[in-house]
Design a protein around this motif. Structure first.
Motif, short mmCIF file in Angstrom:
data_model
loop_
_atom_site.label_atom_id
_atom_site.label_comp_id
_atom_site.label_asym_id
_atom_site.label_seq_id
_atom_site.Cartn_x
_atom_site.Cartn_y
_atom_site.Cartn_z
N TYR A 126 0.80 -1.23 0.00
CA TYR A 126 0.00 0.00 0.00
C TYR A 126 0.84 1.28 0.00
N PRO A 127 1.84 1.42 0.89
CA PRO A 127 2.60 2.68 0.89
C PRO A 127 3.33 2.94 -0.43
N HIS A 128 3.92 1.91 -1.03
CA HIS A 128 4.62 2.10 -2.30
C HIS A 128 3.65 2.48 -3.43
N ALA A 129 2.48 1.89 -3.41
CA ALA A 129 1.47 2.24 -4.42
C ALA A 129 1.04 3.69 -4.26
N ALA A 130 0.88 4.15 -3.02
CA ALA A 130 0.48 5.54 -2.77
C ALA A 130 1.54 6.50 -3.31
N VAL A 131 2.80 6.19 -3.08
CA VAL A 131 3.90 7.04 -3.57
C VAL A 131 3.89 7.07 -5.10
N ARG A 132 3.74 5.91 -5.72
CA ARG A 132 3.72 5.84 -7.18
C ARG A 132 2.54 6.61 -7.75
N GLU A 133 1.37 6.45 -7.14
CA GLU A 133 0.17 7.14 -7.63
C GLU A 133 0.29 8.65 -7.50
N ALA A 134 0.93 9.13 -6.43
CA ALA A 134 1.13 10.58 -6.28
C ALA A 134 1.97 11.11 -7.44
N ALA A 135 2.99 10.35 -7.82
CA ALA A 135 3.83 10.77 -8.95
C ALA A 135 3.04 10.74 -10.25
N GLU A 136 2.27 9.67 -10.47
CA GLU A 136 1.52 9.53 -11.71
C GLU A 136 0.39 10.56 -11.84
N GLU A 137 -0.31 10.83 -10.76
CA GLU A 137 -1.49 11.69 -10.85
C GLU A 137 -1.22 13.15 -10.53
N LEU A 138 -0.25 13.41 -9.66
CA LEU A 138 0.02 14.79 -9.25
C LEU A 138 1.32 15.35 -9.83
N GLY A 139 2.26 14.46 -10.17
CA GLY A 139 3.56 14.92 -10.65
C GLY A 139 4.53 15.23 -9.54
N VAL A 140 4.25 14.75 -8.32
CA VAL A 140 5.14 15.03 -7.19
C VAL A 140 5.65 13.75 -6.54
N ASP A 141 6.84 13.87 -5.97
CA ASP A 141 7.40 12.82 -5.13
C ASP A 141 6.93 13.09 -3.71
N VAL A 142 6.60 12.03 -2.97
CA VAL A 142 6.11 12.22 -1.61
C VAL A 142 6.81 11.30 -0.63
N ARG A 143 6.75 11.73 0.62
CA ARG A 143 7.18 10.90 1.76
C ARG A 143 5.92 10.59 2.55
N ILE A 144 5.72 9.34 2.89
CA ILE A 144 4.55 8.91 3.65
C ILE A 144 4.81 9.15 5.13
N ASP A 145 3.84 9.82 5.79
CA ASP A 145 3.94 10.07 7.23
C ASP A 145 3.18 9.04 8.05
N GLY A 146 2.14 8.43 7.48
CA GLY A 146 1.39 7.42 8.21
C GLY A 146 0.02 7.17 7.63
N LEU A 147 -0.59 6.09 8.08
CA LEU A 147 -1.92 5.67 7.62
C LEU A 147 -2.99 6.53 8.28
N VAL A 148 -3.91 7.04 7.48
CA VAL A 148 -5.00 7.89 7.97
C VAL A 148 -6.33 7.15 7.95
N ALA A 149 -6.59 6.38 6.90
CA ALA A 149 -7.91 5.75 6.77
C ALA A 149 -7.83 4.48 5.95
N VAL A 150 -8.74 3.57 6.27
CA VAL A 150 -8.96 2.35 5.50
C VAL A 150 -10.43 2.39 5.08
#
Length: 156
Positions: A43-67
């Motif tokens: 999940y965390p790696h997918a979130a990072v990849r999706e931020a790059a694909e959809e927003l154009g930004v690299d991100v650092r994950i701080d933690g899980l907010v919701a399921v």
């Protein structure tokens, strides 16, 4: 689509939340950036990849907010901070989709935190929690414990 799990990011900067504006079948609404996990991806790696694909930004994950459990699949949303890139330059396959296509259009936008509900940010229970945290100026409170949301198709 089936039961493929999904991951997304919650980015908050300058009083705004990063979102994807969707125009589909004549309706305008917003979703948090995210998408399906690829084979072997967590999940965390997918979130990072999706931020790059959809927003154009690299991100650092701080933690899980919701399921979110919706139509038999889980979606995990992570609080994330931009570490580079240029917002709005995402080049994922869906980002070039025209309004009149079956999937509708996608566009990266910043939504003011006081307008998340009027902008129809989905999932709504998460938008409500984000707006509440914004009123307290404390997004770190999102990390206190993940919100678990069970959505039903009628909740859309």
């Amino acid at each position: 689509m089936g039961n493929v799990p999904r991951a997304g990011v919650i980015m908050v900067e300058n009083g705004c939340v990063a979102a994807i504006e969707r125009v589909r079948s004549g309706r305008r609404y917003h979703v948090l950036p995210g998408g399906q996990l690829e084979p072997g991806e967590d999940y965390p790696h997918a979130a990072v990849r999706e931020a790059a694909e959809e927003l154009g930004v690299d991100v650092r994950i701080d933690g899980l907010v919701a399921v979110v459990r919706f139509r038999g699949r889980e979606q995990h949303y992570f609080l994330a901070r931009s570490t580079g890139g240029t917002f709005g330059t995402g080049d994922g396959p869906e980002m070039g989709s025209p309004v009149d296509s079956d999937s509708g259009s996608y566009r990266a936008v910043w939504l003011p935190t006081d307008s998340l509900l009027t902008a129809d940010l989905r999932p709504r229970p998460l938008a409500e929690r984000l707006q509440k945290c914004a009123s307290r100026s404390s997004f770190e409170a999102l990390l206190a414990g993940p919100l678990v949301i069970h959505e039903h198709p009628a909740d859309l």
